[in-house]
Design an enzyme around this catalytic site. Structure first.
Site, PDB file in Angstrom:
ATOM      1  N   ASP A 237       0.973  -1.189   0.051  1.00  0.00           N
ATOM      2  CA  ASP A 237      -0.218  -0.114   0.091  1.00  0.00           C
ATOM      3  C   ASP A 237       0.843   1.211   0.019  1.00  0.00           C
ATOM      4  O   ASP A 237       0.630   2.194  -0.591  1.00  0.00           O
ATOM      5  CB  ASP A 237      -0.939   0.006   1.276  1.00  0.00           C
ATOM      6  N   HIS A 242       4.585   5.002  -2.885  1.00  0.00           N
ATOM      7  CA  HIS A 242       4.812   6.095  -2.337  1.00  0.00           C
ATOM      8  C   HIS A 242       6.260   6.050  -1.569  1.00  0.00           C
ATOM      9  O   HIS A 242       7.253   7.249  -2.079  1.00  0.00           O
ATOM     10  CB  HIS A 242       4.023   6.653  -1.281  1.00  0.00           C
ATOM     11  N   LYS A 342       0.045   2.188  10.003  1.00  0.00           N
ATOM     12  CA  LYS A 342      -1.430   2.786  10.396  1.00  0.00           C
ATOM     13  C   LYS A 342      -1.627   2.847  11.899  1.00  0.00           C
ATOM     14  O   LYS A 342      -0.905   1.839  12.580  1.00  0.00           O
ATOM     15  CB  LYS A 342      -2.510   2.052   9.957  1.00  0.00           C
TER      16      LYS A 342
HETATM   17  C1  BG6 Z   1      -2.813   5.921  -0.029  1.00  0.00           C
HETATM   18  C2  BG6 Z   1      -2.996   4.440   0.588  1.00  0.00           C
HETATM   19  O1  BG6 Z   1      -2.340   5.531  -1.289  1.00  0.00           O
HETATM   20  O2  BG6 Z   1      -2.214   6.548   0.459  1.00  0.00           O
HETATM   21  C3  BG6 Z   1      -3.615   4.808   1.989  1.00  0.00           C
HETATM   22  O3  BG6 Z   1      -3.772   3.722   0.087  1.00  0.00           O
HETATM   23  C4  BG6 Z   1      -2.650   5.944   2.689  1.00  0.00           C
HETATM   24  O4  BG6 Z   1      -3.713   3.900   3.054  1.00  0.00           O
HETATM   25  C5  BG6 Z   1      -2.721   7.230   1.799  1.00  0.00           C
HETATM   26  O5  BG6 Z   1      -3.454   6.148   3.715  1.00  0.00           O
HETATM   27  C6  BG6 Z   1      -1.857   8.135   2.604  1.00  0.00           C
HETATM   28  O6  BG6 Z   1      -1.848   9.203   1.432  1.00  0.00           O
HETATM   29  P1  BG6 Z   1      -1.800  10.681   2.315  1.00  0.00           P
HETATM   30  O7  BG6 Z   1      -1.758  11.865   1.004  1.00  0.00           O
HETATM   31  O8  BG6 Z   1      -2.986  11.076   3.320  1.00  0.00           O
HETATM   32  O9  BG6 Z   1      -0.454  10.798   3.016  1.00  0.00           O
END
Ligand code: BG6
Length: 502
Positions: A237, A242, A342
């Site tokens: 995820d 990211h 999380k």
């Molecule tokens: C998403 C994930 O890509 O990014 C989520 O699937 C996560 O689980 C989210 O919470 C976090 O993104 P941001 O922009 O809130 O940091």
């Protein structure tokens, strides 16, 4: 400002979470900013058998909830005139043929089309296939672009299979694979910080940098997304997408230009240079955990196993930490520690770079001198964007005592506002700029990095370390560190430098 061709933006999954929480508000902000082309239209496509009026009223509710202090009325009225809806209920074989008719025959609809896949990944191939078979992707009337949300596959093989199914109907330049982290202003600032400031370049390497930490922690749980999260987990995820993108931006060589291909060529080189983790070394390089019940912001929250939709013996990780090495001249021997979780103690995304200590501690014989503190450069991504550099200075007074100060180079001035990542990314799709989208080889190399870990974790389903919701993750992640003086940096404030994590 570049001119944007008028287009129809078709959102598959118009009534889903992504559309409601991110896409609609982002499009409205672009409207307020005057960045949408006059004759651009938004065609929501969803399972519900709605008429345009119902969709407009849904969008109105979304925007009212998002902007409770009121909206620019003129922009709102303009925005509503752009909204159309096309029902696409399951099993209705005519729905796609009707969509073709709507796109080709509705007066005022531009011939250029963006198809945004805000649906479950498993639905991408079937939708693309239907659109392709009807000739809706062949660019004969105007350009046609397809936006694919992450995750792109669930491992290397499935990503390649998905790619194969897209290539049956699309060329690479038509495909926009989103990693919304690349749309964040602070993430783009990594490029500016590194390549617009010459003073960093001489020290940006293994001679001066001890290690790099990249963290994304959030207090939220899985927010009702068990059906997706159970088969994803934190590694897929957050880290495969990211966090590896952040690593690539921190570690890449200066690109020839900032064009999409040059930028992505350099990111791919970094991903290729990541030392492969063999299945035997997974435990030395990766650590996982799952939250148990605890307290977040003073409120009790359930453990992962008690979340709706989670299987009672699930071993899905909600926390993952990795140690990676990049085997090239610049980074040989420098560990990159990545972690995400999380239900952690705080919402925080940051890149923390720790420098080596000076070769000699010249102050060691002075009174009151504690062991020397290394320098840090820290880029806070969220909740607050920040840029901090920690250094040692003398404490005023008769003794030669030192303390850590933080040079805080907050770059936001007055009322300047950062935009949501989706605003810039949607604009880029309409402009045809791929710089902030993933090329297929980036996706493949990222999967190659995490695939061995996925395999081992999938086999070891009997036990997973727990961590209390509201904590900084499971005990034992310290074993990833190469040296005793390395520890997770939780806070970007100077006093936080000494906060050791377990
Ligand atoms: C998403 C994930 O890509 O990014 C989520 O699937 C996560 O689980 C989210 O919470 C976090 O993104 P941001 O922009 O809130 O940091």
């Amino acid at each position: 400002m570049k001119n944007i061709d008028p287009c129809v933006l078709v959102i598959f999954g118009a009534n889903g979470n992504l559309s409601r929480i991110k896409l609609i508000p982002a499009l409205f902000r672009l409207e307020v900013a005057g960045r949408l082309s006059d004759s651009m239209t938004i065609l929501g496509c969803g399972l519900e058998s709605w008429k345009d009026e119902r969709w407009i009223s849904e969008v109105t509710d979304i925007l009212k909830a998002k902007f409770p202090d009121g909206m620019d009325e003129q922009a709102f009225e303009r925005f509503c005139t752009r909204l159309h809806y096309h029902p696409n209920p399951p099993g209705n074989s005519d729905a796609y043929a009707k969509l073709k008719q709507v796109l080709e025959e509705t007066p005022g609809f531009a011939p250029n089309v963006v198809f945004y896949m805000a649906v479950r990944p498993s639905e991408f191939p079937a939708i693309i296939d239907r659109l392709g078979t009807l000739g809706l992707l062949n660019q004969q009337r105007g350009w046609c672009r397809v936006v694919i949300e992450k995750p792109f596959g669930y491992d290397l093989l499935s990503a390649q299979t998905l790619q194969g199914s897209l290539y049956r109907h699309l060329n690479e330049p038509q495909i926009y694979r989103i990693d919304h982290y690349l749309g964040k202003g602070t993430v783009q600032n990594v490029i500016v910080f590194r390549f617009a400031n010459i003073l960093l370049e001489p020290i940006w390497n293994n001679h001066y940098i001890d290690h790099v930490q990249i963290t994304h922690s959030e207090t939220l749980g899985i927010e009702g997304r068990a059906d997706y999260y159970e088969s994803a987990g934190a590694l897929r995820d957050m880290i495969q997408s990211h966090l590896l993108q952040l690593l690539a931006l921190v570690a890449m060589e200066p690109p020839v230009t900032l064009s999409a291909e040059h930028l992505r060529d350099e990111k791919v080189k970094v991903l290729k240079a990541i030392r492969p983790i063999t299945q035997n070394s997974v435990h030395a390089h990766a650590f996982r955990g799952q939250y148990t019940s605890g307290t977040i912001n003073g409120k009790p929250v359930p453990g992962y196993l008690d979340e709706p939709g989670v299987t009672p013996d699930s071993a899905t990780e909600t926390y993952a930490a990795l140690k990676l090495f990049i085997d090239n001249w610049r980074w040989a021997g420098v560990p990159f520690y990545l972690r995400t979780g999380k239900r952690m103690a705080e919402n925080s995304s940051a890149i923390c770079i720790r420098f080596k200590k000076p070769p000699q501690d010249l102050l060691r014989h002075t009174h009151h001198h504690e062991a020397s503190h290394p320098n840090w450069i820290m880029l806070g991504i969220q909740p607050n964007d920040s840029l901090k550099i920690e250094m040692q200075v003398k404490v005023p007074g008769l003794d030669l005592t030192t303390r850590t100060i933080s040079l805080d180079a907050t770059y936001r001035k007055g009322t300047e506002q950062e935009h949501d990542a989706y605003e810039g990314l949607l604009l880029d799709v309409m402009l045809g700029d791929h710089s902030l989208f993933l090329r297929i080889d980036e996706v493949e190399w990222a999967w190659r990095t995490v695939d061995p870990i996925i395999k081992v974790w999938a086999m070891e389903r009997d036990f997973i370390n727990g961590y209390q919701a509201g904590s900084w993750g499971p005990r034992g992640t310290y074993r990833l560190f190469d040296n005793d003086d390395q520890f997770w940096r939780h806070s970007l404030n100077p006093e936080g430098a000494d906060l050791q994590a377990y």
